[in-house]
Design a protein around this motif. Structure first.
Motif, mmCIF file in Angstrom:
data_model
loop_
_atom_site.group_PDB
_atom_site.id
_atom_site.type_symbol
_atom_site.label_atom_id
_atom_site.label_comp_id
_atom_site.label_asym_id
_atom_site.label_seq_id
_atom_site.Cartn_x
_atom_site.Cartn_y
_atom_site.Cartn_z
ATOM 1 N N LYS A 1 0.852 -1.179 0.000
ATOM 2 C CA LYS A 1 0.000 0.000 0.000
ATOM 3 C C LYS A 1 0.895 1.239 0.000
ATOM 4 O O LYS A 1 1.868 1.311 0.720
ATOM 5 N N CYS A 2 0.524 2.204 -0.787
ATOM 6 C CA CYS A 2 1.304 3.435 -0.899
ATOM 7 C C CYS A 2 0.765 4.490 0.059
ATOM 8 O O CYS A 2 -0.431 4.653 0.216
ATOM 9 N N TYR A 63 1.217 3.914 -12.506
ATOM 10 C CA TYR A 63 0.992 2.744 -11.664
ATOM 11 C C TYR A 63 2.280 2.332 -10.975
ATOM 12 O O TYR A 63 3.343 2.312 -11.586
ATOM 13 N N ARG A 77 -1.480 -3.739 -10.335
ATOM 14 C CA ARG A 77 -0.804 -2.593 -9.713
ATOM 15 C C ARG A 77 -0.936 -2.638 -8.192
ATOM 16 O O ARG A 77 -1.920 -3.127 -7.648
ATOM 17 N N ILE A 78 0.079 -2.054 -7.548
ATOM 18 C CA ILE A 78 0.082 -1.947 -6.088
ATOM 19 C C ILE A 78 -0.716 -0.724 -5.664
ATOM 20 O O ILE A 78 -1.500 -0.767 -4.723
ATOM 21 N N CYS A 79 -0.500 0.380 -6.366
ATOM 22 C CA CYS A 79 -1.224 1.628 -6.115
ATOM 23 C C CYS A 79 -0.963 2.565 -7.283
ATOM 24 O O CYS A 79 -0.285 2.193 -8.243
ATOM 25 N N LYS A 81 -0.033 6.814 -8.442
ATOM 26 C CA LYS A 81 0.427 8.152 -8.074
ATOM 27 C C LYS A 81 -0.046 9.091 -9.173
ATOM 28 O O LYS A 81 -0.190 8.685 -10.327
#
Length: 131
Positions: A1-2, A63, A77-79, A81
């Protein structure tokens, strides 16, 4: 998680282009406003990729991916931006493409593609932040 954007440190390339005056305040985690961020793009090379640790997101969305592979589908994708965010990480070449290994609190989070050419776009998705 970002987590949210990071604060800036120093880049050895300060004063060599990029932001006017060569530096940004250390408290900045996101920039932007009225104009398109692609206007912030400069002509940087491998030295910036190697030395700079903070990067400006130029695209509306990028991503953060689990691997440095441009063929991964978006759903892994993880998170994400967004344009104007500052991300921290180490730049490197993977299979001929420039990638940023994003870090958060000193831990590796995932990979962000820098070279848009890897996915058919003729632009870079991130810009090194001098400072």
């Amino acid at each position: 998680k970002c987590a949210p954007s990071v604060a800036l440190g120093r880049c050895p390339l300060a004063g060599r282009g990029g932001f006017q005056g060569g530096a940004m305040p250390a408290s900045v985690g996101r920039i932007g406003g009225g104009g398109p961020l692609e206007e912030w793009a400069t002509n940087w090379g491998d030295e910036a990729l190697r030395l700079c640790k903070h990067w400006l997101v130029l695209e509306p969305l990028v991503y953060v991916m689990p691997k440095a592979d441009p063929k991964q589908p978006a759903h892994v994708r993880i998170c994400v931006k967004g344009a104007g965010e500052i991300v921290e990480g180490d730049g490197s070449y993977v299979d001929g493409w420039r990638w940023l290994l994003m870090k958060q609190d000193g831990k590796e989070v995932g990979w962000i593609l820098i070279d848009g050419k890897a996915v058919g776009a003729s632009r870079r998705f991130l810009e090194p932040v001098p400072g």
